[in-house]
Motif scaffolding. Structure first.
Motif, short mmCIF file in Angstrom:
data_model
loop_
_atom_site.label_atom_id
_atom_site.label_comp_id
_atom_site.label_asym_id
_atom_site.label_seq_id
_atom_site.Cartn_x
_atom_site.Cartn_y
_atom_site.Cartn_z
N LEU A 179 -0.46 -5.96 5.07
CA LEU A 179 -0.72 -4.65 4.47
C LEU A 179 0.25 -4.38 3.33
N MET A 180 1.50 -4.71 3.55
CA MET A 180 2.55 -4.50 2.55
C MET A 180 2.24 -5.25 1.26
N ASN A 181 1.77 -6.49 1.38
CA ASN A 181 1.47 -7.32 0.21
C ASN A 181 0.28 -6.80 -0.60
N ARG A 182 -0.57 -6.00 0.04
CA ARG A 182 -1.69 -5.38 -0.68
C ARG A 182 -1.20 -4.37 -1.70
N PHE A 183 -0.02 -3.82 -1.45
CA PHE A 183 0.55 -2.82 -2.35
C PHE A 183 1.55 -3.42 -3.35
N LYS A 184 1.64 -4.75 -3.34
CA LYS A 184 2.57 -5.43 -4.26
C LYS A 184 1.89 -5.62 -5.62
N THR A 185 1.76 -4.51 -6.35
CA THR A 185 1.10 -4.52 -7.66
C THR A 185 2.00 -3.89 -8.71
N ASN A 205 1.94 2.25 -5.85
CA ASN A 205 1.79 1.14 -4.89
C ASN A 205 3.13 0.50 -4.58
N GLN A 206 3.99 0.43 -5.59
CA GLN A 206 5.32 -0.16 -5.39
C GLN A 206 6.15 0.68 -4.43
N LYS A 207 5.99 2.01 -4.51
CA LYS A 207 6.71 2.91 -3.59
C LYS A 207 6.25 2.68 -2.15
N THR A 208 4.94 2.54 -2.00
CA THR A 208 4.37 2.29 -0.67
C THR A 208 4.86 0.94 -0.13
N TYR A 209 4.88 -0.06 -1.00
CA TYR A 209 5.35 -1.41 -0.64
C TYR A 209 6.79 -1.34 -0.12
N ARG A 210 7.64 -0.59 -0.84
CA ARG A 210 9.05 -0.49 -0.45
C ARG A 210 9.22 0.22 0.89
N LYS A 211 8.38 1.21 1.13
CA LYS A 211 8.46 1.96 2.40
C LYS A 211 8.05 1.07 3.58
#
Length: 200
Positions: free
Chosen positions: A40-46, A51-57
């Motif tokens: 799921l985290m890698n889906r936000f790696k854009t 999306n980057q904020k979500t990835y970091r969280k």
């Protein structure tokens, strides 16, 4: 739960009651949850800033995701830099699990399995692993198939309190001695060092 080992033990000790170590049961379902979180985290790696904020969280609070629900607090507020506000640990989990329905379903199921496991309730545990879970990830589906395959041995782990935890600890300590010393050329010296460390 290694298949060849399981078959070998059955052949050598046909009358023995097989018990799956409780640590490996917990590890199996927790690993599935972690793999799903990473997916799921890698889906936000854009390149998108949101999306980057979500990835970091999702990356930062991985330990909270693995915690038991009973260890989460909904009254103790702390300032969390990534949210830029006061948050409770339960609030963070609610926020993270709402990103994806599949992730939320997996988190719920893992928590339910953990509760059943902690209370040694095999009936509840068995019901959960045999239910149809269409919304969970393929990682957890694979783990559930493994749990169903060894359900008889798992039942024994709920009944009996035997564990190979002590042996695993000894093995881990020996590996640590070997790693810290960058290996031993002489086996006798290696053996003596192990015996010294275990006060034998």
């Amino acid at each position: 739960m290694n298949a060849p080992y399981y078959v070998l033990v059955k052949e050598l000790f046909p009358k023995a009651k097989l018990i799956v170590d409780r640590f490996h049961l917990s590890q199996l379902i927790v690993r599935s949850l972690s793999q799903t979180r990473i997916q799921l985290m890698n889906r936000f790696k854009t390149a998108c800033p949101e999306n980057q904020k979500t990835y970091r969280k999702l990356k930062r609070y991985w330990k909270l995701v693995l915690k038991k629900e009973t260890e989460l607090s909904d009254t103790s507020y702390r300032y969390t830099p990534l949210f830029k506000c006061m948050m409770t640990s339960r609030g963070i989990i609610d926020y993270l699990t709402n990103f994806d329905e599949s992730f939320k379903a997996i988190y719920r199921l893992v928590q339910q399995l953990t509760v059943a496991f902690d209370h040694r309730n095999f009936e509840a545990y068995n019901t959960l692993i045999h239910q149809k879970h269409s919304s969970v990830s393929h990682y957890l589906k694979k783990s559930l198939r493994t749990l169903r395959k060894y359900s008889h041995a798992i039942n024994n782990s709920f009944i009996y309190r035997y564990s190979n935890g002590h042996l695993e600890g000894i093995n881990n300590k020996i590996k640590l001695i070997k790693r810290v010393s960058f290996g031993y050329k002489n086996f006798t010296n290696f053996r003596n060092r192990i015996l010294l460390c275990f006060n034998n």
